[in-house]
Design an enzyme around this catalytic site. Structure first.
Site, PDB file in Angstrom:
ATOM      1  N   ASP A  24     -18.603   2.504  11.442  1.00  0.00           N
ATOM      2  CA  ASP A  24     -17.225   2.494  10.959  1.00  0.00           C
ATOM      3  C   ASP A  24     -17.045   3.500   9.828  1.00  0.00           C
ATOM      4  O   ASP A  24     -16.273   3.272   8.898  1.00  0.00           O
ATOM      5  CB  ASP A  24     -16.809   1.088  10.499  1.00  0.00           C
ATOM      6  CG  ASP A  24     -15.287   0.962  10.329  1.00  0.00           C
ATOM      7  OD1 ASP A  24     -14.561   1.828  10.847  1.00  0.00           O
ATOM      8  OD2 ASP A  24     -14.842   0.011   9.657  1.00  0.00           O
ATOM      9  N   THR A  40      -8.998   6.347  16.430  1.00  0.00           N
ATOM     10  CA  THR A  40      -7.589   6.312  16.049  1.00  0.00           C
ATOM     11  C   THR A  40      -7.335   7.111  14.773  1.00  0.00           C
ATOM     12  O   THR A  40      -8.119   7.077  13.830  1.00  0.00           O
ATOM     13  CB  THR A  40      -7.111   4.867  15.853  1.00  0.00           C
ATOM     14  OG1 THR A  40      -8.031   4.174  15.006  1.00  0.00           O
ATOM     15  CG2 THR A  40      -7.032   4.148  17.186  1.00  0.00           C
ATOM     16  N   GLU A  83       0.808  -1.216   0.000  1.00  0.00           N
ATOM     17  CA  GLU A  83       0.000   0.000   0.000  1.00  0.00           C
ATOM     18  C   GLU A  83       0.841   1.267   0.000  1.00  0.00           C
ATOM     19  O   GLU A  83       0.308   2.369   0.036  1.00  0.00           O
ATOM     20  CB  GLU A  83      -0.941   0.003   1.210  1.00  0.00           C
ATOM     21  CG  GLU A  83      -1.938  -1.154   1.196  1.00  0.00           C
ATOM     22  CD  GLU A  83      -2.948  -1.098   2.337  1.00  0.00           C
ATOM     23  OE1 GLU A  83      -2.832  -0.180   3.197  1.00  0.00           O
ATOM     24  OE2 GLU A  83      -3.845  -1.951   2.384  1.00  0.00           O
ATOM     25  N   THR A  90       0.004   1.752  10.512  1.00  0.00           N
ATOM     26  CA  THR A  90       0.104   1.438   9.082  1.00  0.00           C
ATOM     27  C   THR A  90       0.279   2.702   8.240  1.00  0.00           C
ATOM     28  O   THR A  90       0.679   2.613   7.084  1.00  0.00           O
ATOM     29  CB  THR A  90      -1.152   0.693   8.600  1.00  0.00           C
ATOM     30  OG1 THR A  90      -2.315   1.482   8.885  1.00  0.00           O
ATOM     31  CG2 THR A  90      -1.284  -0.661   9.291  1.00  0.00           C
ATOM     32  N   GLY A 146      -6.160   0.572  15.535  1.00  0.00           N
ATOM     33  CA  GLY A 146      -6.520  -0.426  16.535  1.00  0.00           C
ATOM     34  C   GLY A 146      -7.905  -0.268  17.122  1.00  0.00           C
ATOM     35  O   GLY A 146      -8.252  -0.952  18.082  1.00  0.00           O
ATOM     36  N   ALA A 147      -8.728   0.632  16.559  1.00  0.00           N
ATOM     37  CA  ALA A 147     -10.034   0.910  17.160  1.00  0.00           C
ATOM     38  C   ALA A 147     -10.924  -0.329  17.219  1.00  0.00           C
ATOM     39  O   ALA A 147     -11.729  -0.474  18.142  1.00  0.00           O
ATOM     40  CB  ALA A 147     -10.739   2.032  16.390  1.00  0.00           C
ATOM     41  N   ASN A 171     -13.108   5.675  13.587  1.00  0.00           N
ATOM     42  CA  ASN A 171     -14.395   5.208  14.111  1.00  0.00           C
ATOM     43  C   ASN A 171     -14.389   4.963  15.612  1.00  0.00           C
ATOM     44  O   ASN A 171     -13.349   4.955  16.265  1.00  0.00           O
ATOM     45  CB  ASN A 171     -14.795   3.913  13.408  1.00  0.00           C
ATOM     46  CG  ASN A 171     -13.736   2.826  13.567  1.00  0.00           C
ATOM     47  OD1 ASN A 171     -12.738   2.829  12.856  1.00  0.00           O
ATOM     48  ND2 ASN A 171     -13.931   1.913  14.492  1.00  0.00           N
ATOM     49  N   LYS A 200     -15.542   7.725   4.438  1.00  0.00           N
ATOM     50  CA  LYS A 200     -16.290   6.483   4.231  1.00  0.00           C
ATOM     51  C   LYS A 200     -17.794   6.694   4.124  1.00  0.00           C
ATOM     52  O   LYS A 200     -18.492   5.906   3.493  1.00  0.00           O
ATOM     53  CB  LYS A 200     -16.014   5.513   5.383  1.00  0.00           C
ATOM     54  CG  LYS A 200     -14.782   4.650   5.225  1.00  0.00           C
ATOM     55  CD  LYS A 200     -14.792   3.604   6.330  1.00  0.00           C
ATOM     56  CE  LYS A 200     -13.602   2.676   6.267  1.00  0.00           C
ATOM     57  NZ  LYS A 200     -13.679   1.650   7.338  1.00  0.00           N
TER      58      LYS A 200
END
Length: 703
Positions: free
Chosen positions: A320, A255, A86, A182, A198-199, A275, A347
């Protein structure tokens, strides 16, 4: 009349000459002046979005809509991993830097492809259980003679750009909690900015600034308030009024795992926030409150972390619907007035244009079909429809878009010459069903929604209908008129980010494994090249010795192929990941592509229905996030239906004893009993036999 300009000031001729590429590769030396003026630097790609505005627009035009058909492979590098790629590469003074899976870093001569060095931070593969969406990294930041990378285990590492040696390392997260990194760092005035993820596992979000020379932490900004009884920060005390219950015990989420942008003139750092944790707001916050700063764009002072403004894209988030998606800064003329704006397609399905100086809502419109809101009030607050509050109603609700969003992390690009923003969209619905038996647990996602009940139905007709309603699309969006100008449908809903250039081109890779160039004004396909694997990363362009190059990381992976294998059926999961670099009349060829089809020869399906049902429940809670919904892999990790007889014979050694822990398949012995592991095995065997029957029927039908 429309007026579109770059955010950054014009580069003086002298500085342009100073930034010209060297004929041979040398170590990067990056200064504040160079980063501030990067928009006019036609040779390099010095930061994640090319310049602080994150426009991902290259002024190079040697490759253009008239000659794109001549593009060919100039050089390539093969990686020894099959996980997702990515990263956005950096190119600085003739050297290309990039990251692969498990945080490995590489430096190449940008003209010849010769590998100069590589660096492996030795990330423990057992960290994989804390990752929602593959062992990926989105790239590096550069400052002075150093490169900076956040690792999957939460470290921030400074690397010597000449030698690839570790200069300093700092742990930015609590290693005992399910944090990960990431996203790519950003460097502003000698400060390295980094967030985390990590949410889904239950953490409290924040982003931080570190001294680029020493690694000392300079400040930290929490995106979710802690326990009000212990909170000393006035801002956190204030926003805790938008929460209810004891959210801090569950982490809260929020996060900042990807997007950032910076305006040097306003001296504002913009950070996208994610989220809630758990998703279910009834569990997280008694079904009450906006829950700041979830799903928000937050503006702060980069020197101190001082809060300036925020805009929340999704108040009371529980779907999310992150606002961590790519943000772009530009100057637009709106209603006859020049406005400094920030643009985002998060999103939740809306494209937003905000005043980046004040956070004022200017306008927004949906870029995919949405049903969670009915419109905006006069202040730009979305009006959520009651049915969408599934946690409060206790009733299932099919949301559009679903949790993968109308657009995810894949970068957009903005072309100031066409006035259009180019980005990949997807139409995917998802059934949000409250989890009546929710319990916080280790080694699984903690969402508060019933992923077992929401699993893909096995009825062939229903599966076909779901797939038919799911589609991907490359969209050219007019941010002033708030409308799609052109679009190109994609068979796979998970596709790559974009690059736009002054050559009237838009470059994008897709899930089918093709790298393509489109006319930036019309969407007409100008060139296509088979990359032998799905592409999710965004391309870049750079110049060395008066030759323009286009580079992209090609490696299938990420959230959709991990989680929803059935919807990746038309994707190409290659056996080899590569960095691909193209130029006009490039003559390199890839090795012959051979699709490997594994035999499906499962053991007999002898388990009773109750055992299979128990196995499915456990699988959906603990295994689906890596091996795919209903045991259908999207091509990143093994499809367990095709497991060998040896694997089935040694099932508990793998699942309970951790036989493959060094490969990322950790032991589940602390959360599952041996008989539960056997139930999962029974479910996998059942699904394998179901699939075998379907294939036989299909073969008979073909005859």
């Amino acid at each position: 009349m429309r007026r579109l300009t770059s955010v950054l000031p014009t580069l003086p001729l002298l500085a342009a000459l100073a930034a010209a590429p060297l004929s041979s590769a040398v170590a990067a030396v990056v200064t504040a002046e160079r980063l501030n003026q990067a928009a006019e630097d036609t040779s390099n790609w010095m930061s994640h979005g090319r310049d602080y505005s994150e426009q991902r627009f290259s002024p190079l035009d040697q490759i253009n809509s008239e000659n794109a058909y001549r593009l060919g492979l100039d050089w390539y590098h093969e990686f020894d991993s099959k996980r997702g790629l990515e990263a956005t590469p950096l190119v600085i003074d003739g050297v290309l830097y990039t990251t692969g899976t498990w945080n490995r870093v590489y430096a190449f001569d940008a003209e010849t492809g010769k590998e100069l060095w590589s660096f492996d931070p030795q990330v423990n593969r057992e960290i994989g259980i804390k990752l929602c969406c593959d062992a990926v990294n989105r790239g590096l930041a550069a400052w002075g003679d150093k490169l900076y990378m956040g690792t999957l285990d939460g470290r921030l590492i400074a690397i010597d750009s000449k030698t690839g040696e570790d200069v300093w390392t700092v742990q930015t997260t609590d290693p005992d909690k399910a944090y990960s990194i990431t996203g790519a760092p950003r460097v502003i005035k000698g400060k390295v900015m980094i967030g985390n993820g990590g949410a889904e596992f239950g953490v409290r979000g924040y982003f931080s600034a570190y001294d680029a020379e020493t690694g000392d932490q300079l400040w930290r900004f929490y995106t979710v308030p802690g326990n009000p009884a212990e909170e000393t920060d006035p801002l956190m005390k204030e926003i805790s009024s938008t929460w209810s219950g004891e959210w801090w015990k569950l982490g809260g989420g929020g996060t900042a795992w990807d997007s950032m942008a910076y305006d040097p003139e306003l001296d504002l750092l913009y950070v996208g926030v994610g989220n809630g944790s758990p998703w279910n707001r009834e569990i997280r916050s008694n079904g009450e409150g906006d829950n700041l700063f979830l799903s928000s764009i937050v503006a702060v002072r980069p020197d101190t972390g001082e809060y300036v403004w925020h805009y929340q894209t999704t108040p009371g988030e529980e779907w999310d619907y992150t606002a961590t998606q790519h943000m772009i800064l530009a100057d637009l003329e709106l209603d006859g007035e020049a406005r400094k704006v920030i643009m985002q397609a998060p999103k939740n399905g809306n494209f937003y244009v905000l005043d980046r100086e004040t956070g004022e809502f200017i306008n927004a419109d949906n870029y995919v079909d949405i049903n969670w809101m009915s419109g905006f009030d006069e202040n730009g607050r979305p009006q959520v429809v009651p049915e969408a509050r599934y946690a409060t109603s206790g009733k299932p609700w099919v949301g559009s878009p679903g949790f993968l969003g109308g657009h995810s992390w894949q970068p957009m690009s903005f072309n100031p010459e066409t006035g259009l923003v180019y980005f990949p969209t997807r139409q995917m619905n998802f059934p949000y069903i409250p989890d009546a038996n929710f319990e916080i647990g280790d080694k699984k996602v903690n969402l508060g929604t019933d992923m077992h009940a929401a699993a893909m139905p096995q009825d062939p007709a229903i599966k076909a209908a779901v797939k038919a309603a799911t589609k991907g699309r490359l969209v050219a969006w007019d941010p002033i008129q708030q409308k799609e100008v052109w679009g190109v449908d994609k068979p796979v809903p998970w596709n790559g980010g974009t690059l736009s250039t002054s050559g009237d081109l838009v470059f994008q890779g897709d899930g089918q494994g093709y790298f393509k160039a489109f006319d930036a004004r019309t969407g007409e396909e100008k060139w296509s090249w088979f990359a032998q694997t799905g592409i999710v990363a965004a391309p870049i362009s750079y110049n060395v010795d008066d030759r323009q190059y286009i580079a992209v990381m090609a490696g299938w992976g990420g959230a959709l192929p991990l989680l929803t294998g059935d919807l990746s059926a038309e994707s190409t999961a290659g056996q080899t990941n590569r960095l691909l670099v193209f130029s006009l009349d490039g003559e390199q060829k890839l090795p012959e592509f051979k699709q490997i089809n594994k035999p499906l020869n499962p053991p007999a399906d002898t388990a009773d229905a109750e055992t299979v049902a128990q196995g499915k429940l456990i699988y959906q809670n603990y295994c689906a996030s890596c091996h795919g919904d209903t045991a259908v892999s999207g091509g990143v990790l093994p499809d367990l239906r095709y497991a060998s007889g040896w694997t089935f014979d040694n099932w508990n050694s793998i699942l309970i004893d951790g036989l493959y822990k060094n490969k990322g398949m950790v032991s589940f012995g602390d959360v599952l009993k041996p008989e539960q592991a056997q139930a999962v095995k029974s479910y996998i065997i059942h699904r394998a036999n179901q699939t075998l029957d379907e294939l036989k029927k299909q073969e008979e039908g073909d005859k």
